[in-house]
Design an enzyme around this catalytic site. Structure first.
Site, PDB file in Angstrom:
ATOM      1  N   LYS A  72     -93.621  -1.986 101.296  1.00 32.85           N
ATOM      2  CA  LYS A  72     -93.282  -2.411 102.658  1.00 32.85           C
ATOM      3  C   LYS A  72     -93.990  -3.720 102.972  1.00 32.85           C
ATOM      4  O   LYS A  72     -95.208  -3.819 102.818  1.00 32.85           O
ATOM      5  CB  LYS A  72     -93.723  -1.335 103.656  1.00 32.85           C
TER       6      LYS A  72
ATOM      7  N   SER B  43     -91.006   5.839 113.164  1.00 34.07           N
ATOM      8  CA  SER B  43     -92.230   5.485 112.443  1.00 34.07           C
ATOM      9  C   SER B  43     -93.382   5.332 113.423  1.00 34.07           C
ATOM     10  O   SER B  43     -93.199   4.755 114.504  1.00 34.07           O
ATOM     11  CB  SER B  43     -92.079   4.122 111.760  1.00 34.07           C
TER      12      SER B  43
ATOM     13  N   ARG C  93     -82.485   2.764 102.946  1.00 32.08           N
ATOM     14  CA  ARG C  93     -83.283   1.722 103.600  1.00 32.08           C
ATOM     15  C   ARG C  93     -82.957   0.398 102.906  1.00 32.08           C
ATOM     16  O   ARG C  93     -83.508   0.086 101.851  1.00 32.08           O
ATOM     17  CB  ARG C  93     -84.770   2.063 103.469  1.00 32.08           C
TER      18      ARG C  93
HETATM   19  N1  TZP Z   1     -93.211   2.685 105.770  1.00 29.03           N
HETATM   20  C1  TZP Z   1     -94.526   2.892 105.705  1.00 29.03           C
HETATM   21  S1  TZP Z   1     -95.096   2.831 104.118  1.00 29.03           S
HETATM   22  C2  TZP Z   1     -93.536   2.541 103.510  1.00 29.03           C
HETATM   23  C3  TZP Z   1     -92.637   2.490 104.555  1.00 29.03           C
HETATM   24  C4  TZP Z   1     -91.191   2.246 104.428  1.00 29.03           C
HETATM   25  C5  TZP Z   1     -93.249   2.341 102.064  1.00 29.03           C
HETATM   26  C6  TZP Z   1     -93.317   3.600 101.267  1.00 29.03           C
HETATM   27  O1  TZP Z   1     -93.073   3.343  99.899  1.00 29.03           O
HETATM   28  P1  TZP Z   1     -94.033   3.859  98.743  1.00 29.03           P
HETATM   29  O2  TZP Z   1     -93.594   3.084  97.518  1.00 29.03           O
HETATM   30  O3  TZP Z   1     -93.750   5.324  98.586  1.00 29.03           O
HETATM   31  O4  TZP Z   1     -95.427   3.533  99.128  1.00 29.03           O
END
Ligand code: TZP
Ligand code: MG
Length: 207
Positions: free
Chosen positions: A135, A106, A37
């Site tokens: 995010k 998603s 990502r």
């Molecule tokens: N999509 C929803 S939450 C997220 C993404 C890409 C981030 C997840 O990262 P983390 O650090 O595990 O909360």
């Protein structure tokens, strides 16, 4: 009709990282399903990172999921792509399917879930389950209860929990209905990311 993905074919430990170097580190300790990502790279950098990450995964027998850029995923010969709702609306799904790519989507609310299911995905992600630092403009934390509702709706389709998940929370997500758990910061910000990844694998991968 496409063959569906067997839930058990996807490893429950699903780390998400932003470089091929990270992919190498995590497949090195046994990650079998990993998402690349990359949010702010130019096209050539994105393509190169994808190519190198794919090579690492192929060598290790792991599966790479490329986020966002489905064209680069196709061009570099990836087998999986992950799209958020905005990417999904803009993507050429027919081209993605023609190339035989598997697709994860998603979702953060029920309308998104229905839009996601309408494209016949290979897994659905639900989140953020908990507050996340990883995010930009993430939706508010949705909580564990929704995972159970989502699982009821998606049935045998693999359900991925994401957002603010540490190892203890991962077990609660799996108990609530998730099949796989995506994680960024609990691995990448750990003082010993490889060690932390090993702990995840030992704790949540079926024997
Ligand atoms: N999509 C929803 S939450 C997220 C993404 C890409 C981030 C997840 O990262 P983390 O650090 O595990 O909360
Ligand atoms: Mg996206």
């Amino acid at each position: 009709m496409r063959n569906s993905v067997n839930v058990r074919a996807l490893d429950p430990f699903y780390p998400i990282v932003d470089s091929a170097a990270w992919v190498a580190r995590l497949v090195g300790v046994g990650a079998r399903l990993i998402q690349l990502r990359i949010k702010d790279a130019d096209g050539p950098t994105f393509a190169r990172e994808t190519r190198v990450a794919l090579a690492h995964c192929r060598k290790a027998g792991a599966t790479l999921v490329v986020n966002d850029d489905w064209r680069a995923a196709i061009d570099e010969g990836a087998e999986w792509v992950h799209l958020g709702q905005a990417d999904l609306a803009a993507a050429d799904l027919a081209a993605i399917r023609r190339k035989g790519l598997r697709l994860g989507v998603s979702t953060s609310d029920e309308a998104e879930l229905e839009r996601g299911l309408a494209v016949d995905p290979d897994y659905v992600a639900y989140g953020p389950v908990f507050p996340t630092i990883s995010k930009d403009q993430a939706a508010a934390a949705l909580g564990l209860e929704g995972l159970t509702r989502w699982k009821r709706r998606v049935g045998p389709l693999p359900l991925c929990a994401i957002g603010g998940i540490d190892l203890d929370r991962a077990k609660r997500c799996l108990a609530a209905g998730a099949d796989i758990v995506a994680v960024i910061s609990d691995i990448t910000l750990d003082a010993d990311p490889e060690g932390r990844a090993r702990q995840w694998i030992a704790a949540i991968r079926p024997a």
